[in-house]
Enzyme design. Structure first.
Site, short mmCIF file in Angstrom:
data_model
loop_
_atom_site.label_atom_id
_atom_site.label_comp_id
_atom_site.label_asym_id
_atom_site.label_seq_id
_atom_site.Cartn_x
_atom_site.Cartn_y
_atom_site.Cartn_z
N ASP A 218 0.83 -1.20 0.00
CA ASP A 218 0.00 0.00 0.00
C ASP A 218 0.87 1.25 0.00
OD1 ASP A 218 -2.33 1.79 0.68
OD2 ASP A 218 -3.26 -0.19 0.88
N SER B 272 -6.75 3.82 -1.95
CA SER B 272 -6.79 2.38 -1.69
C SER B 272 -8.12 1.75 -2.08
CB SER B 272 -6.51 2.12 -0.20
OG SER B 272 -5.25 2.63 0.14
N HIS C 24 -11.52 12.03 -0.35
CA HIS C 24 -12.74 11.75 0.43
C HIS C 24 -13.89 12.67 0.03
CE1 HIS C 24 -10.92 9.00 3.39
NE2 HIS C 24 -9.83 9.69 3.16
N ARG D 228 -4.09 16.22 5.16
CA ARG D 228 -3.55 14.87 4.89
C ARG D 228 -3.50 14.64 3.39
NH1 ARG D 228 -3.38 10.02 8.13
NH2 ARG D 228 -3.82 8.10 6.98
N ASP D 229 -4.62 14.92 2.71
CA ASP D 229 -4.66 14.81 1.24
C ASP D 229 -4.30 16.14 0.59
OD1 ASP D 229 -5.55 12.17 1.48
OD2 ASP D 229 -7.61 12.84 1.73
N ARG E 105 -9.67 15.90 10.94
CA ARG E 105 -10.19 14.62 10.44
C ARG E 105 -9.69 13.40 11.20
NH1 ARG E 105 -7.63 13.25 4.65
NH2 ARG E 105 -8.04 11.13 5.37
N ARG F 217 -11.76 4.85 10.97
CA ARG F 217 -12.28 3.82 10.08
C ARG F 217 -12.00 2.43 10.64
NH1 ARG F 217 -8.33 4.35 4.82
NH2 ARG F 217 -6.35 3.94 5.85
N ARG G 163 -16.13 9.04 -0.36
CA ARG G 163 -15.37 7.82 -0.05
C ARG G 163 -15.92 7.20 1.23
NH1 ARG G 163 -8.81 7.39 0.26
NH2 ARG G 163 -8.72 6.01 2.04
N ALA G 164 -15.98 5.89 1.24
CA ALA G 164 -16.74 5.18 2.27
C ALA G 164 -16.02 5.01 3.59
CB ALA G 164 -17.13 3.80 1.74
N ASP G 165 -14.73 4.70 3.54
CA ASP G 165 -14.12 4.10 4.73
C ASP G 165 -14.19 4.96 5.98
OD1 ASP G 165 -12.31 5.88 3.60
OD2 ASP G 165 -10.55 4.65 4.04
N ARG G 166 -14.08 6.27 5.85
CA ARG G 166 -14.05 7.13 7.03
C ARG G 166 -15.40 7.80 7.34
NH1 ARG G 166 -9.04 7.39 9.18
NH2 ARG G 166 -7.28 6.87 7.82
N LYS H 124 -6.36 -1.98 6.66
CA LYS H 124 -6.49 -2.29 5.24
C LYS H 124 -7.19 -3.63 5.00
CE LYS H 124 -4.29 1.38 3.75
NZ LYS H 124 -4.86 2.43 2.87
N ASP I 84 1.83 3.35 3.07
CA ASP I 84 0.74 4.32 3.02
C ASP I 84 0.45 4.93 4.38
OD1 ASP I 84 -1.34 5.68 1.57
OD2 ASP I 84 -2.77 4.42 2.64
N HIS J 202 1.46 8.73 5.40
CA HIS J 202 0.47 9.77 5.68
C HIS J 202 0.85 10.64 6.88
CE1 HIS J 202 -2.63 9.28 2.76
NE2 HIS J 202 -2.94 8.05 3.10
N ASP K 146 -1.17 -0.34 -4.80
CA ASP K 146 -2.49 0.22 -5.13
C ASP K 146 -2.45 1.69 -5.51
OD1 ASP K 146 -1.78 1.00 -2.57
OD2 ASP K 146 -3.78 0.70 -1.71
N HIS K 147 -1.40 2.40 -5.12
CA HIS K 147 -1.22 3.81 -5.45
C HIS K 147 0.11 4.25 -4.85
CE1 HIS K 147 -2.09 4.80 -1.27
NE2 HIS K 147 -3.17 4.05 -1.36
N HIS L 264 -1.40 10.88 -1.04
CA HIS L 264 -1.03 9.95 -2.12
C HIS L 264 -0.40 10.76 -3.25
CE1 HIS L 264 -4.58 7.23 -0.66
NE2 HIS L 264 -3.56 7.25 0.19
#
Length: 559
Positions: free
Chosen positions: A28, A81, A140, A170-171, A206, A213, A286-289, A361, A430, A434, A471-472, A501
């Site tokens: 990752d 991811s 996100h 973060r992003d 965040r 998550r 985006r779902a995870d968070r 993950k 990853d 971060h 994955d990235h 990323h």
């Protein structure tokens, strides 16, 4: 595809045998970039990954893991991811997250769907609350989508709107939260001029508020609940821009970890708690968070923390965050319908599968890999193992994470002879990347490399085949760059660390004693991406991929 067994039957590959153990290893956040001091992968001691790159040029190449290759709107959109593992598992490219929302907003269909109609029922008497990440990072959420949603909601009858903002860092660059909040405040001021009572109600960073998550730390969600729903937080301000500027002056403050705050009126009363009869939209795509907050908002029998007060609301997500759990039950934009994933095909053709990662993950090698679907296709043929992640600390504190534990469980699965495919995600590059801690990320990359070695040694012992990819990007470039590609400096002359990323390509390597002679990467798929990997490992299992899959990356030449 029909539901009969024949519909799932894969054709045999004419030149590749069945029965070899295939290990699919996803590193990752492991991209490929020029070596320099900010490339943690290049600086780290990674003899195994180095040997894969240098050993056989026809068995190592780069593939795309961002933008259109993973279903995102533009080539400026960094991969992530979720979409990465969707592509790896599905073998095809589906419009994703931001792109789906963009299409729904552009066409106006978002306002015609059941989800919007459901929240609109509260507009006459209640407040519309928008909760999510205030950022243009595009991972996100995106600020421009929030702006369009605010405008559209007002045009469709929302009279009272409250925005609950989570700051990023973060992003996007740390410190950018101030500018995002100023932009939002300008938009809300325009709505107020039009007679809409629109204000920011709360905020927080965040990683400290709301956006945990995989049920790693429910306290993060509780801090958000207290501020957003109850209107209670340790910090109170009348102005949200002032709130961020003030809280960022604290020692070691960052956008990611800002403490929760609420906006209050002249009497010190919170301006926007969530009350009975209100509507709530979580606007992250985006779902995870968002899943944990969605559970707190939607589930009646919720026991993860004391909600104190549970308002009767109409709640919808921007998207449905978990298709298997049907969570949330209402959403503004329908998800991509990812069917016929490689995992399901292989299981239906008798391929016994083992999947493993640590908590942060685990969903990626299971839920996202299987097309946003929870659970097993056939529990008799599959085993999914989750190694608990460290909680209560940032990942740079223990940068080795659970790489070796994941590798050990995977090694044991290979040596057991019970599985035809093992797939793993090793998260270190990853998750530690971060944090922006370059030294810790170097340690993390070394640990990931050691994990790969343990798995490849087991593949060697059983005469198997390996596919190592990512994955990235992330850890390969940890500095913000100017237009010349040089490290960017802040106003004090300090290097600006990059925590997000990247848009760099990722490696893929194949090998192992079970790899048939003459197998090599094709030269005629130069723009191959993550979605091409599924057909590739299906070939290595001895099968042809379905006709509509992205083409395989390998060929078999006579030797």
């Amino acid at each position: 595809m029909g539901s009969s067994g024949d519909a799932w039957k894969l054709k045999d590959h004419p030149k590749l045998p069945k029965g070899k153990t295939v290990a699919v290893i996803v590193l990752d956040g492991w991209g490929e970039a020029k070596p320099n001091q900010y490339n943690a992968i290049a600086v780290a001691d990674t003899p195994v990954m180095d040997s894969l790159k240098e050993g056989a040029p026809e068995k190592w190449r780069l593939i795309k893991a961002h933008g259109n290759a993973v279903g995102l709107p533009t080539e400026d959109d960094m991969g992530n991811s979720e979409v990465g593992h969707n592509a790896l598992g599905a073998g095809r490219i589906f419009a994703q997250g931001a792109k789906l929302v963009d299409l729904a907003l552009a066409s106006g269909k978002i306002y015609e769907g059941e989800g919007f109609k459901y929240v609109k029922e509260c507009f006459e008497k209640g407040t519309l609350h928008l909760i999510g990440l205030l950022s243009d990072g595009g991972v996100h959420s995106r600020l421009d989508q929030v702006q369009l949603l605010l405008k559209g909601a007002a045009e469709h009858g929302a009279k009272r709107i409250r925005v609950h903002c989570l700051t990023d860092g973060r992003d996007v660059l740390d410190g950018s939260s101030v500018g995002f909040m100023e932009t939002l405040e300008n938009d809300l001021a325009k709505l107020r001029e039009q007679g809409v009572d629109a204000r920011v109600a709360s905020g927080g960073g965040r990683m400290y508020v709301t956006m945990d998550r995989y049920e790693n730390d429910w306290e993060v969600v509780k801090r958000g609940w207290d501020a957003q729903v109850l209107g209670e937080a340790p910090h109170k301000f009348k102005d949200p821009v002032e709130a961020i500027k003030t809280l960022r002056k604290e020692p070691n403050a960052s956008d990611q970890y800002l403490p929760p705050f609420v906006i209050v009126d002249d009497n010190g009363k919170a301006v926007g708690p969530v009350l009975d009869g209100d509507a709530v939209v979580t606007f992250n795509f985006r779902a995870d968070r968002m899943t944990m907050l969605a559970k707190a908002l939607e589930y009646e029998d919720f026991d993860k923390f004391d909600r104190v007060r549970v308002p009767k609301i109409h709640y919808a997500g921007m998207l449905q965050y978990d298709g298997e759990l049907k969570l949330p039950s209402k959403y503004l934009v329908s998800p991509p319908e990812i069917d016929r994933t490689s995992g399901e095909y292989l299981v239906r053709n008798g391929v016994r599968t083992f999947a493993c990662s640590e908590t942060v993950k685990f969903g990626h090698v299971t839920f996202f890999w299987n097309g946003n679907r929870s659970g097993y296709f056939n529990e008799k043929l599959e085993e999914y193992v989750e190694i608990p992640s460290d909680s209560g600390i940032t990942f740079n504190v223990k940068p080795k994470m659970k790489a070796l534990e994941i590798a050990e469980r995977t090694r044991d699965a290979i040596l057991s002879g019970k599985f035809d495919q093992v797939r793993v995600n090793i998260p270190n590059g990853d998750m530690v990347g971060h944090t922006g801690d370059i030294e810790a990320t170097i340690v993390a990359c070394k640990a990931a490399d050691e994990g790969v070695k343990m798995i490849l040694d087991a593949v060697e012992q059983v005469g198997g085949i390996y596919v190592v990819t990512a994955d990235h990007g992330n850890a390969e470039d940890m500095v913000k760059r100017n237009k010349k590609g040089e490290p960017a400096l802040d106003k004090n002359g300090n290097i600006q660390i990059l925590t997000s990323h990247t848009c760099e390509p990722v490696p893929i390597a194949i090998g192992g004693p079970g790899l048939a002679p003459g197998v090599r990467f094709r030269k005629d798929v130069p723009t191959g991406g993550l979605a091409n990997v599924a057909a590739t490992f299906m070939n290595l299992h001895g099968y042809e991929a379905p006709d509509d899959y992205e083409p395989t990356l390998i060929e078999v030449v006579d030797v």
